[in-house]
Design a protein around this motif. Sequence first.
Motif, PDB file in Angstrom:
ATOM      1  N   ALA A   1       0.743  -1.479   0.583  1.00  0.00           N
ATOM      2  CA  ALA A   1      -0.191  -0.096  -0.256  1.00  0.00           C
ATOM      3  C   ALA A   1       0.972   0.676   0.107  1.00  0.00           C
ATOM      4  O   ALA A   1       0.753   2.242  -0.766  1.00  0.00           O
ATOM      5  N   ILE A   2       2.061   1.295   0.578  1.00  0.00           N
ATOM      6  CA  ILE A   2       2.504   2.023   1.005  1.00  0.00           C
ATOM      7  C   ILE A   2       3.733   2.708  -0.503  1.00  0.00           C
ATOM      8  O   ILE A   2       3.832   3.915  -1.126  1.00  0.00           O
ATOM      9  N   ASP A   3       3.815   1.773  -0.955  1.00  0.00           N
ATOM     10  CA  ASP A   3       4.357   1.259  -2.248  1.00  0.00           C
ATOM     11  C   ASP A   3       4.024   1.980  -3.339  1.00  0.00           C
ATOM     12  O   ASP A   3       3.981   3.143  -4.767  1.00  0.00           O
ATOM     13  N   GLY A   4       2.301   1.718  -3.580  1.00  0.00           N
ATOM     14  CA  GLY A   4       1.240   2.108  -4.083  1.00  0.00           C
ATOM     15  C   GLY A   4       0.970   3.953  -4.093  1.00  0.00           C
ATOM     16  O   GLY A   4       0.770   4.548  -5.237  1.00  0.00           O
ATOM     17  N   ILE A   5       0.563   4.269  -2.867  1.00  0.00           N
ATOM     18  CA  ILE A   5       0.753   5.152  -3.013  1.00  0.00           C
ATOM     19  C   ILE A   5       1.495   6.375  -3.094  1.00  0.00           C
ATOM     20  O   ILE A   5       1.849   7.647  -3.380  1.00  0.00           O
ATOM     21  N   GLU A   6       3.557   5.704  -2.864  1.00  0.00           N
ATOM     22  CA  GLU A   6       4.362   6.208  -3.784  1.00  0.00           C
ATOM     23  C   GLU A   6       3.985   6.532  -4.849  1.00  0.00           C
ATOM     24  O   GLU A   6       4.484   7.864  -5.212  1.00  0.00           O
ATOM     25  N   ASN A   7       3.593   5.749  -5.391  1.00  0.00           N
ATOM     26  CA  ASN A   7       3.518   5.993  -7.135  1.00  0.00           C
ATOM     27  C   ASN A   7       2.559   6.658  -7.444  1.00  0.00           C
ATOM     28  O   ASN A   7       2.983   7.233  -8.335  1.00  0.00           O
ATOM     29  N   SER A   8       1.229   6.686  -6.754  1.00  0.00           N
ATOM     30  CA  SER A   8       0.735   7.531  -7.149  1.00  0.00           C
ATOM     31  C   SER A   8       1.153   9.181  -7.142  1.00  0.00           C
ATOM     32  O   SER A   8       0.393   9.732  -7.631  1.00  0.00           O
TER      33      SER A   8
END
Length: 743
Positions: free
Chosen positions: A73-80
């Motif tokens: 989830a953190i990686d997804g937020i960072e990508n977003s």
Amino acid sequence: MRRLPAVAAAVVVALMVAFFGITLNNTMATTAQMDAIRAGAYPVSVAAGRVETQLVQMRTLSSRVIYVRTASAIDGIENSYEEIDAELSCNIQLLAEEQARTGIEGNSIQGDYQRLLEAQAELIAFCRDPEVTNAEVERFVTRSIEPIVSQLLHTNAVIMDNSTYAVEQLYVEGAARGEQTVTWAVVLMVAVLLSLALYLYLFHRRWVLQQQLQHNVEEALELAQNASDAKSQFLSNMSHDIRTPMNAIVGLTTIAGSHVDDPERMRECLGRISTSSKHLLCLINDVLDMSKIESGKIVLNEERFSFPEMVSELVTIVQPQAKSKDQQLEIVIGNVSQETVMGDSMRLNQALLNILGNAVKYTPEGGTIRFTISEGSAADDAMRIYRFTVADNGIGMSADFVRHMFDPFEREETAAVKATEGTGLGMAITKNVVEMMGGTIEVESAPGEGSTFRVAVPLRPVPDGEGDADFSAMAGMRVLVVDDDPDVLTGAVEMLVAEGLRGEAASGGRQAVSMVAEAHAAGDDYRAIVVDWVMADMDGVETVRQVRRKTAPTVPIILLSAYDWAEVEDEARAAGVTEFLSKPLFRSQLCRVLSRCCGFGQPPAHGQRREERRQLQGRVLLVEDNELNSDIACELIRQTGAQVETAANGAEAVDMVAQAPDGYYDLVFMDMRMPVMGGLEAARAICDQACQEGRKRPSIVAMTANAFASDRNQALAAGMDGFMTKPIDVRELERTLGRYLKK
């Protein structure tokens, strides 16, 4: 006559050339403006809209990590974040260039965005750190990311509004240029028709001249009739407005006389008589002031006065009126550093009182009136510009009435206005007074949306020993200011910082309690705390009570209020309040109270109440030829503790002063118009006698119904020391007696 056709043809040709030039110029100007908007304002508006959407997305993503902290989830937020930044950075760059180009005030949007990126990177790092708790992540989002996003959204909205304004200006200027083109087309067509009808005009010239003469006679008759109607209307209005309070005075006097055995009813009648008499006096003063202004005889006084005292007196008059209608009167003091100035305080007070009085009158019960004061630089280095803004959410005014609201005797024809007493002279007097002082007055209003008056007046600051007191001993002292009004909060912190203190702000009671606790835990306690009494989340007394549990008992806590704190004084002191301070808040007052409370000045006695009025000692000679006026003045003077003797005219007063021992009379109140010898002549005689005999003469103060500046100048030139106007204002009488007599 033979040259008329040639002249007419030349005029038509000139008008055709002018029409062509104006049409061409308007077309090119409109096209250029459209191109400029297409290249600037339009893309900026589009970019601003996208920025708003993307910032909201970023704020949503930042809040999401509070609830989901898995690695994916953190990686997804960072990508977003990175995906949004890819487009958002370009739009931010465009808005930053627009901000720099147009000079829009506010934080740099590019700088704030860079801070946001750094905060987001720090948030991702926090989330990946297993030792950081969810509560710490949530606190970081709330304190570090949310404020930056809010500031960016605010700056973005300002830039968007500025771009929208540019588009609106296109329509406004386009309409104006179109109207100009049509006007010139009409003028050209009229000129052509006139040239074609030239010969007919020549044949009918005599008839036209006769018609013009008849028209002039009719117009003159109409003007005379209008003038007569205006005079009749004025007399009718004044008759009604004067008879209304007079009827109340006469009727209430009769009622009071029939209830002499009922003290409560007597007090009620006397209070209403006082109100009606003050209203009648205001009507008379307005008419006299307008007469002086129109004749060019009004003269401004140039005298030294204290800005805080003038504002305090103004608020003291208006506040009870607002409170009686359950209105909220908000007073905000900006960066006023020069508090002692030269000018006509009476006229300035009169102008501001007219505006504030109207705001109270035309704002419904429960409404809000905001009075803002600030200081700025002037073109002349020896002057400062003092700006006063009065904004209300009252009934407002139509655009048509705003255009001529400063004309004498003008009142808007609405039911709400007709139900309110007034002569229509107040704003005309205000505008004339402000302009005579070299200032300006502007007004914005709309029906049902309230009104905003802006007054700017240049005044010359002068040194003031008390106002320029040295507060350097408090340098570096940490002070917390608690108030839910952001303008008051910002102004107070700026005042503290300007004096070298560490001023910090809390926008509510709960935030203040938290900040005090953190400061105490860090070993860096606040040296003083200033708390507003009335706040939305937690009132001042409860805030003080909770703050006392989080800090040392020796820390001074000052309760700030725009109202009379007598009703809450006992409860506040029991909660831990050290001292009270009234709004409006000026820098010298705030620093002086802090200095005293923190041990740099004389400390206040615990439980000290407001100073009671002390009796005066001394002897006053009242010179007045009207027996009733003399009796009234004597009674008012005796109530202060002073002794009073009377003289019926100036000659009698000169003899009484000459025969009295040296220093027998401390003060002489001198009427100006009296039989046998007037006040001016008597004052000169008393001064001359004292000079010839080497005696100390008593102070002489004019007490007269001659209320104009020229009368004041004549009194001072005759040797008098002061000037008071009738009817007697009890507060002004007490101040004058306190100045010349012993306490």
